[in-house]
Write a protein that holds these residues in place. Sequence first.
Motif, short mmCIF file in Angstrom:
data_model
loop_
_atom_site.label_atom_id
_atom_site.label_comp_id
_atom_site.label_asym_id
_atom_site.label_seq_id
_atom_site.Cartn_x
_atom_site.Cartn_y
_atom_site.Cartn_z
N SER A 30 0.81 -1.21 0.00
CA SER A 30 0.00 0.00 0.00
C SER A 30 0.84 1.26 0.00
O SER A 30 0.38 2.30 -0.43
CB SER A 30 -0.93 0.00 1.22
N SER A 31 2.08 1.20 0.48
CA SER A 31 2.90 2.41 0.49
C SER A 31 4.33 2.09 0.08
O SER A 31 4.77 0.95 0.10
CB SER A 31 2.89 3.06 1.88
N ARG A 32 5.02 3.12 -0.29
CA ARG A 32 6.43 3.00 -0.68
C ARG A 32 7.29 2.92 0.56
O ARG A 32 6.90 3.39 1.64
CB ARG A 32 6.83 4.22 -1.51
N ARG A 33 8.48 2.35 0.41
CA ARG A 33 9.43 2.27 1.53
C ARG A 33 10.70 3.00 1.15
O ARG A 33 11.28 2.75 0.11
CB ARG A 33 9.74 0.82 1.86
N LEU A 34 11.10 3.91 2.02
CA LEU A 34 12.28 4.73 1.81
C LEU A 34 13.22 4.57 2.98
O LEU A 34 12.83 4.74 4.13
CB LEU A 34 11.86 6.20 1.66
N ALA A 35 14.47 4.21 2.68
CA ALA A 35 15.51 4.10 3.72
C ALA A 35 16.35 5.36 3.68
O ALA A 35 16.78 5.80 2.62
CB ALA A 35 16.38 2.88 3.45
N VAL A 36 16.58 5.94 4.85
CA VAL A 36 17.39 7.15 4.96
C VAL A 36 18.54 6.87 5.93
O VAL A 36 18.30 6.48 7.07
CB VAL A 36 16.55 8.35 5.46
N VAL A 37 19.77 7.06 5.44
CA VAL A 37 20.93 6.88 6.31
C VAL A 37 21.44 8.27 6.68
O VAL A 37 21.99 8.98 5.84
CB VAL A 37 22.06 6.09 5.61
N THR A 38 21.20 8.65 7.91
CA THR A 38 21.64 9.96 8.39
C THR A 38 21.66 9.98 9.91
O THR A 38 21.01 9.16 10.55
CB THR A 38 20.73 11.09 7.87
N ASP A 39 22.41 10.92 10.46
CA ASP A 39 22.36 11.15 11.90
C ASP A 39 21.75 12.52 12.18
O ASP A 39 21.69 12.95 13.32
CB ASP A 39 23.75 11.02 12.53
N LYS A 40 21.27 13.17 11.14
CA LYS A 40 20.63 14.49 11.26
C LYS A 40 19.16 14.28 11.60
O LYS A 40 18.35 13.95 10.75
CB LYS A 40 20.75 15.28 9.95
N LYS A 41 18.84 14.45 12.88
CA LYS A 41 17.49 14.17 13.36
C LYS A 41 16.43 15.04 12.67
O LYS A 41 15.36 14.56 12.33
CB LYS A 41 17.45 14.37 14.87
N ASP A 42 16.76 16.32 12.44
CA ASP A 42 15.79 17.22 11.81
C ASP A 42 15.49 16.80 10.37
O ASP A 42 14.35 16.88 9.92
CB ASP A 42 16.27 18.67 11.86
N ALA A 55 4.95 7.59 1.72
CA ALA A 55 5.99 6.56 1.91
C ALA A 55 6.25 6.31 3.38
O ALA A 55 6.09 7.20 4.21
CB ALA A 55 7.28 7.00 1.22
N GLU A 56 6.66 5.11 3.65
CA GLU A 56 7.12 4.74 4.98
C GLU A 56 8.62 5.05 5.01
O GLU A 56 9.39 4.51 4.22
CB GLU A 56 6.89 3.25 5.21
N VAL A 57 9.02 5.97 5.88
CA VAL A 57 10.42 6.39 5.96
C VAL A 57 11.06 5.71 7.16
O VAL A 57 10.62 5.88 8.30
CB VAL A 57 10.53 7.93 6.09
#
Length: 150
Positions: A30-42, A55-57
């Motif tokens: 039902s939704s896209r999946r996005l992986a984010v590699v970061t340490d920047k919380k904002d 998308a599911e981040v």
Amino acid sequence: MKSRRKALKSLVGEKVVKISDYRAMRNGRSSRRLAVVTDKKDLAEGLSEELKSKAEVLVFDSRFALEQALKGGEWDGVVLDERVLREEASTLCEKIKKNSKLEDVFVMILSEVTDKEAVRIGYEKGCDEWITKAQDVTHLARLLSHHLNG
């Protein structure tokens, strides 16, 4: 004449299928999946908020954590923050694109590097977008949404 127009509109309205609905049915998700590699919380929170309906981040803090996640699931996109990964971003991008199960995954590298040689190497390794000075989370979210749904 008006009744024919109404009938035509009604008929057309019933036959139109949104491309996003079709893709969701095709993928069985039902939704896209996005992986984010970061340490920047904002950045992570901003992307999650901006893309919540599209998308599911999922956020990862290291290359190892991402590699483990990529092994066990279907992904539509990966955002690699070079400010965290350093020279590993291009290498990781190349590894993703060489994997037959992940070769169609959209890969974006966020970087502060504007050197043309570094950008060229990133594209040669397979990245789909190289973004420098990624300050505007709304712009990033729009770009990601376009690539994930386009």
